[in-house]
Design an enzyme around this catalytic site. Sequence first.
Site, short mmCIF file in Angstrom:
data_model
loop_
_atom_site.label_atom_id
_atom_site.label_comp_id
_atom_site.label_asym_id
_atom_site.label_seq_id
_atom_site.Cartn_x
_atom_site.Cartn_y
_atom_site.Cartn_z
N ASN A 1 14.11 3.25 13.81
CA ASN A 1 13.76 2.84 15.16
C ASN A 1 12.25 2.74 15.37
O ASN A 1 11.53 3.70 15.11
CB ASN A 1 14.33 3.87 16.15
CG ASN A 1 13.98 3.56 17.59
OD1 ASN A 1 14.31 2.49 18.08
ND2 ASN A 1 13.30 4.48 18.26
N GLU A 2 11.79 1.60 15.83
CA GLU A 2 10.41 1.41 16.29
C GLU A 2 9.37 1.84 15.25
O GLU A 2 8.34 2.39 15.61
CB GLU A 2 10.17 2.18 17.61
CG GLU A 2 11.01 1.67 18.76
CD GLU A 2 10.84 2.45 20.07
OE1 GLU A 2 10.77 3.70 19.99
OE2 GLU A 2 10.78 1.85 21.14
N LEU A 3 9.64 1.57 13.98
CA LEU A 3 8.75 2.10 12.95
C LEU A 3 7.51 1.21 12.77
O LEU A 3 6.39 1.71 12.79
CB LEU A 3 9.50 2.23 11.62
CG LEU A 3 10.71 3.18 11.69
CD1 LEU A 3 11.52 3.13 10.40
CD2 LEU A 3 10.27 4.60 11.98
#
Length: 932
Positions: A483-485
Site C-alpha cells: 500500500n502506498e509504497l
Amino acid sequence: MGFFGNIWNTAVLGAVAVEGLKVFNLSESSWTLSNQQRNISVPAKLPSVAHLDLFAAGVIPDPYLGLNDFDLRWVAESNWTYASNIKGLSRDANSTWLLFNGLDTYTSITFCGEHVAATNNQFRQYWFNVGTILKDCKGNDPLLRINFGSAALIAAEIANQPGQETWPWRVEGLFEYIHRQFVRKEQSDFGWDWGPAFVPAGPWQPAYILQNSSDIYTNNNTYVRNTLVDIYREGQLPLIPPDQTKPWIMNISLDVIGSLQQGDTIAYTLTDLNGKWIQAGNAYYTTINLDTNTITARVSINPNYVDLWWPNGLGSQPLYNLRITIMRGYRMTLATIVKRVGFRTIVLNMEPIRQDQLDKGVAPGNNWHFEVNGQEFYAKGSNFIPPDAFWPRVTEGRIRSLFGAVIKGNQNMLRVWASGAYSPDFMYDVADEMGILLWSEFEFGDALYPVDKEFLDNVREEAHYQVRRVNHHPSLALWAGGNELENLELGIVNRTAPQQYDRYLAEYEKLFLDTLVPSVFENSRSISYTPSSTSNGWLSLDFSRPQPITQRYNNKTAGSLYGNTDYYNYNSYAAFEDDNYPVGRFSNEFGYHSMPSLQSWQQVLEPSDLHFNSSVIQLRNHHYPSGGLNTTNYDNSTKGMGEMTLAAERWIATPNKKDPVANFSSWCHATQLFQADYYKNQIMFYRRGSGMRERQLGSLYWQLEDIWQAPTWAGIEYDGRWKVLHYTAKDAYKNVVIAPFYNGTLNKLDVYVTSDLWSEATGTVNFTFYDWSGNPLDITTPPTIPITIGAINTTIAYSFDFNAILKKYTTNDAVLHMSTTVQGTLPNSNITKTFTHENWFYTPSMAEAKLVDPGLSITYDEKEKCFWVEAKKGIAAWVWIDYPAGPVVWFEDNGFWLKKGEKRRVGFEVAKGDLGWVDEVTVGSLWDLSQP
Ligand SMILES: *[C@@H]1O[C@H](CO)[C@@H](O)[C@H](O)[C@H]1NC(C)=O
Ligand SMILES: *[C@@H]1O[C@H](CO)[C@@H](O)[C@H](O)[C@H]1NC(C)=O
Ligand SMILES: *[C@@H]1O[C@H](CO)[C@@H](O)[C@H](O)[C@H]1NC(C)=O
Ligand SMILES: *[C@@H]1O[C@H](CO)[C@@H](O)[C@H](O)[C@H]1NC(C)=O
Ligand SMILES: *[C@@H]1O[C@H](CO)[C@@H](O)[C@H](O)[C@H]1NC(C)=O
Ligand SMILES: *[C@@H]1O[C@H](CO)[C@@H](O)[C@H](O)[C@H]1NC(C)=O
C-alpha cells in the site's frame, strides 16, 4: 514425467480408493487458553484469538465497547497458551504431522512436552512431523501446547536489537504500536487511522493432525495441503494482454504432505455446476518435484466447451468444478480435491499508449487499466479493509451480506487493501459467484521493510503459499506488493533523506521486485503484478531478463500521463474545486471521513458519551494529524474531529437542536452528507475522465466498510448499516450518469453525461431551474437536448454561463435539476434498455441555501412492501429514510432529492432482522438538520 491421454476417465472409475491420511480436525478437540502469571485458564476454541476466548469466558468485557481498545492493552502485551489433549491418535502410525493453516504470530509449540518448533509469520502454513515424539510419548492423549508471544512487545525487541535497520523519520506510518514492519502480521493489528489496536494472538486458522492409517496402502497416503490452478491463454505472460483466440491452458500443481513417487500422476475431471462433464481437455503431462513434494500437470482446454466468466454488470459468472486426483498407476487414488474455477483473462495493462489511442485524443504516456477477456471496462468500486479486528468471527455469511451490498451498490471491483490479512477462500468464493473482482495485495503498507535474509525468506514462503492458494479464483484480479509504497514511502525518503534515497530504493526493489515478482510469476501466468498500489507503472517489461519489470518512478515526460492516483485533502474549503483532483489513468484511493450513525454509536457508548466531542469519541477517532500521537505537533485544525466539523459547517449545516441526542445524531448525519457529496463529486470527475485525455478507467473510493464503530472513511458501518455514502456511490456508479462541473472563477457550469456501456447510447437531457419552494424560475433553459455518448465515454450536454442567466435571482435560492434518459445495451447483452439518471446543482454552499420546509412524508405500503416518500411543499434535498437500531435495511434509494409534489416509491431489502421496524421509519431532509 508421466503421460496421459484421455484415459483417466476409465482409470478413475476402476480405481481402488485410498482414504488418504487420517485427518484430525483440531477444531473438534477441546482447548483451553491460559496465562500462568495472571492465573487465567478458560475454555477456548480453534480457530480463535485470545481476546475472543477471554470475552466468551467473561474474563474481559466486549473489546469493542468504549475505550477497551486502550484498556485491554494488557491482553496484547501478554503471552497466551492454547492447549489441548488430543484424543484418538494412533500410536503405530508411520508418521504423524501437525498442520497449521495460520498461527498469529509468534509461537513456541510443544507436543507431549517436547519442543516442536517456533513460528513467526501469521500468513504462512506450517507443518511439522511429530511421528517420533508421538511414538515416545508416555500416557494417553498427548498434550499439544502453543504458546503465543506478544507481537507488540516482540516487535519492539526486534527493533531494538543492535545493528537493526532503521528508516528516516516518518517513513514508518505511526499508529498505536510502533515497529510493525518487523512483524509478518496484519499491519492494522497495531492500529490504523480507521481502526483499533488489539494486536490479537492465537491459532486464527484451522489446524489438523494427519496420520497415515494402518491399512495395506499405508505408505501411499498423501494429503493435499495447498493447490495451485492457473488458467491462462496459451502463450500468455503476466501483464501482457493475451491472444483471446488461443486455447486455455490449465496448470495444476498440488503441494502434498506424504510420500509421492516418480510415476505418480494427476487425473482430473471438469464439470459444470450441475455435474455435467465437460469434454474439453487434451493430452497432459505430470511432473513431480520430490524436494518440495509437489506434483504438477498441465492440460490444454478447448475454449469452445467452456463459457467466459465476467465481472458484475459485464456478463455472467459461469463456474466449473475441477476434480483433481493423484493417481499411482491406473488403479490407486492417493488423494482427491475439488476446486471451483472459472475461465477469464484479467490483465492490468500498463503498456505505452498506442498510436490509435493517440489518434482518439488520449494523452501520451502509458495505460493503467484492467482488461477482462480482452475488453477494457470501467472499474467501479471501493477499498476493502479487514471487516473485523478479530478474523475468526468473520464468517462467510458476513462476507456474503457485505458483498451483496457491493453488488447492490453497482460495484464490480474491490481493492483488498495491503495491510490486513490475505483473504480467506470463502471470500474469493463469494466474489467468484457475484462477479466482484478482487485486486489483492501482499500485506505491506505505509512503511519500508527489512531486507535481511531471514526476513526475505520468511516473506518468500508466505507469498508462495498465498499465491498458490488463491490463484484458481476467477475473481482474483491482481497482485500488488503493498500500500502506498512508491508514491508515499519512497517520496518521504526522497524528501527527508535524499542522500539515502538510492539505498532505500535498492532495498525496496529487493523486496517488492526481486522477492515478490518470482513468487507471483513462477506460479501464475494469469495474474498481473505491480509492486505498489499507487505508482507510475513500469518503464519497461521484458521477460527475457531475470527481473522482467523496471519501474518508472518519477522518470516522466511533461504532458504525458502514466499511473494511477491516490488523493486526500482534508482542507474541506477546496473540496469541490475539481482542478485539485488528480488527473491520472485510474483512481485507487480517495476520501474523507465521517461519523457513523447514532444507532452504531449506541452499540458501544454510554448514553453520557453521546455528544460530538465526548472524550470517548475523540479517542476512538484515530485519524490523528500526521506524526501519530505526537502532541508536540498536535494541530487542532487538522485533527480528524475538527476536519469533520469544519466541513459540515462549511458545506452542509450547523445543527443546533435542543435535544442533545437528536443534536448529536444530526451532527453525525451532517458529516455523512458532506462525505457523500464530496465522493460523488470526485467519482463523477473520475468517470468523466473516461472520455478526456487521461482516458481514466477506474474509481475505487476509500473505504467500503468499517472494522468497528468510529469516525472513518467507510460507506458501510460495522454492523452493515449503510451511511449516506454507500447510497450516493450506488447512484454515481450507475451505467449512465449526468453530472455538473462548476467553475467558480468563471461562474460557468458544464454538464456532462458519462456512460460505461460498451456501445454507443443515445437519448436526451433536460434542465429546469427552481427556487427552494419548488417553483420553476423564469430562466430560459434549453429545451430537450439530444445526446449521443460513445462506448465508455463522456459528452458535454450543455454549458451554462451563470453570470448571464442568474442575474434576477440570488444564487442561494436557485437550484438546477438535470436529468437524462438514454437507450443503450449492457455489455454482453443485445437487449436495448432505458437508462435514466438525475442530478442537482446549487451554489455557493448548501449551508447558505434558503431552504424551506419541503413538507416531507413517508408511508409504508403493506401490500407492495415498499415506502412512498413525498415532498408536498418544496424541494427536499438529501432525503434520508432512517430506521431504528437492530435490523440492517437496504433501501432501493436513499439520500435522494425530491421536487415539490414528487412522490417516490422506495423498495427495500432486509439484510438482517425482520419487518418489526417498518412503523418506526422516519424521513427527513437537509431542512430538518438546521431546525432547533
Ligand atoms: C512468550 O511467547 C514467546 C513466543 O512463543 C516465547 O518465546 C516466550 O518464551 C514466551 N514467554 C513466556 C513467559 O511464556
Ligand atoms: C526526488 O525529489 C526531487 C526534488 O523534488 C524530484 O525532482 C525527483 O523526481 C524525486 N525523485 C523521486 C524518485 O521521487
Ligand atoms: C528514463 O526513461 C527513458 C525512457 O523513457 C530511459 O531511456 C531512461 O534511461 C530513463 N532514465 C532513468 C534514470 O531510468
Ligand atoms: C514529534 O514530532 C517532532 C516534529 O514535529 C519530532 O521532532 C519528534 O521526534 C516527535 N516525537 C516523537 C516521540 O515521535
Ligand atoms: C487545541 O486542543 C487542545 C486540547 O483539546 C486545547 O487545550 C487547546 O486549547 C486547543 N487549541 C486551540 C488553538 O484551539
Ligand atoms: C476554471 O477556468 C479557469 C480558466 O479556464 C481555469 O484556469 C481553472 O482551472 C478552472 N477551474 C476549475 C475548477 O475547473
